[in-house]
Scaffold this active site. Sequence first.
Site, mmCIF file in Angstrom:
data_model
loop_
_atom_site.group_PDB
_atom_site.id
_atom_site.type_symbol
_atom_site.label_atom_id
_atom_site.label_comp_id
_atom_site.label_asym_id
_atom_site.label_seq_id
_atom_site.Cartn_x
_atom_site.Cartn_y
_atom_site.Cartn_z
ATOM 1 N N HIS A 154 9.306 -4.023 -28.234
ATOM 2 C CA HIS A 154 7.992 -4.570 -27.905
ATOM 3 C C HIS A 154 7.813 -5.940 -28.557
ATOM 4 C CE1 HIS A 154 5.934 -0.502 -26.730
ATOM 5 N NE2 HIS A 154 7.057 -0.741 -26.071
ATOM 6 N N GLU A 162 5.679 -7.072 -30.706
ATOM 7 C CA GLU A 162 5.455 -7.081 -32.145
ATOM 8 C C GLU A 162 6.770 -6.963 -32.915
ATOM 9 O OE1 GLU A 162 2.087 -4.412 -30.455
ATOM 10 O OE2 GLU A 162 4.025 -5.206 -29.811
ATOM 11 N N THR A 186 -2.234 -15.557 12.383
ATOM 12 C CA THR A 186 -1.032 -15.265 11.599
ATOM 13 C C THR A 186 0.252 -15.201 12.422
ATOM 14 O OG1 THR A 186 -1.360 -12.878 11.852
ATOM 15 C CG2 THR A 186 -2.408 -13.942 9.960
ATOM 16 N N ARG A 192 5.758 -12.155 -5.188
ATOM 17 C CA ARG A 192 6.642 -11.000 -4.993
ATOM 18 C C ARG A 192 7.303 -10.621 -6.318
ATOM 19 N NH1 ARG A 192 10.446 -12.073 0.380
ATOM 20 N NH2 ARG A 192 8.763 -12.052 1.946
ATOM 21 N N LEU A 195 12.125 -8.945 2.467
ATOM 22 C CA LEU A 195 11.098 -8.771 1.441
ATOM 23 C C LEU A 195 11.664 -8.813 0.027
ATOM 24 C CD1 LEU A 195 8.775 -6.059 3.046
ATOM 25 C CD2 LEU A 195 8.543 -8.548 3.114
ATOM 26 N N SER A 224 3.585 5.544 10.067
ATOM 27 C CA SER A 224 2.972 6.843 10.376
ATOM 28 C C SER A 224 3.862 7.730 11.225
ATOM 29 C CB SER A 224 1.624 6.635 11.072
ATOM 30 O OG SER A 224 0.699 6.027 10.215
ATOM 31 N N LEU A 281 -2.193 -3.178 9.487
ATOM 32 C CA LEU A 281 -2.156 -2.574 8.159
ATOM 33 C C LEU A 281 -3.100 -3.304 7.214
ATOM 34 C CD1 LEU A 281 -1.054 -0.513 6.173
ATOM 35 C CD2 LEU A 281 0.885 -2.042 5.737
#
Length: 376
Positions: A54, A56, A165, A188, A208, A226, A299
Amino acid sequence: MAFTAADRDFMARALALAERGLFTTTPNPRVGCVVVTDGRVVGEGWHERAGLAHAEINALQHAGAAAAGADLYVTLEPCAHHGRTPPCADALVRAGIRRVVAAMLDPNPLIAGRGFAALRAAGIGVEEGLLAAEAAALNVGFVARFTRGRPWVRVKVAASLDGRTALSNGASQWITGEQARADAHAWRARSCVVMTGVGTLKDDDPRLTVRAVTTTRQPMHVLVDSRLSASPAAKIFDTGRTLVFAALRDEAKIAALQARNAEVIVLPNADGKVELEQMMRELARREVNEVLVESGNKLNGSLLRAGVVDEVLIYFAPSILGDQARGMFSMPPMNELSERIALEITEARRIGADLRITARVRPADPDSPILRAVVE
């Protein structure tokens, strides 16, 4: 509590250090730490990746013996439990730290207040709340996951100036310029998950992945499908880290996706679509902090209507596509302006030739703890 200008400067440095873990710390928070003796920084550290030390601990190691009697500035309450690593609070006590200044309480119920209590019990002075809003904003997904059981969800849209779009035939590459696309890759990179819908998969077959910025970690992919109509040959499955949410159980289609190392979760709602609220809660259960949605208007609209969108990133290109082109959010007709989705614009920035608008969706509950944490 009154903090000095020097206190603020040291905490600002700790926040800058924390940001170095922006792309890598998930599912842990981004944390930075500074050790100060007689007004001089003697140690610095930040958390890089889950399972590693971490912030610290890294700062104490950097400071060495100079940590004895020092002040320590940290962007999040030190942990006091054994997780992937030993408790940081114990290490601060052993190092002889005199005073701890923390930006914010850790929202994780395993820690929340216990770290501060352990430090005070050992005689260490504890002060909290310095640059708390900035610390919460840096870890907005981590805070959201523990305070409401859902990740922080951003919807990213690239659109013409008239809000379109894609063409009516689905063509959308490329509406915005190269600089805007690189900026989107940075969003991303900081996300735990990049989500899309099956319509976008069929139109664009996107990968992606993060390519335009340097990162050692790729986000997981989530596909909302779906009817399980996605082709197993789609590029999104090439990474072997894809989660598919469906509304029906078709064993043959599920097996085909599993052969591509995808995991399928069936979560139907009453309308035969994916239950989006439960989907987000399942992602939170899997330690997902931030979700970036890169999808089409269907979506996008469904997520917005379900009330699970927190923020929108809209890249406006200096062009016009006309009213026959596709819009940003598919929504049912509204009869009154009072039915509109209210947003709060938090930033407008020029990215190359394009304009990026960042806006938060106003929650139905104005007293939402996550809203207070990142907006006030």
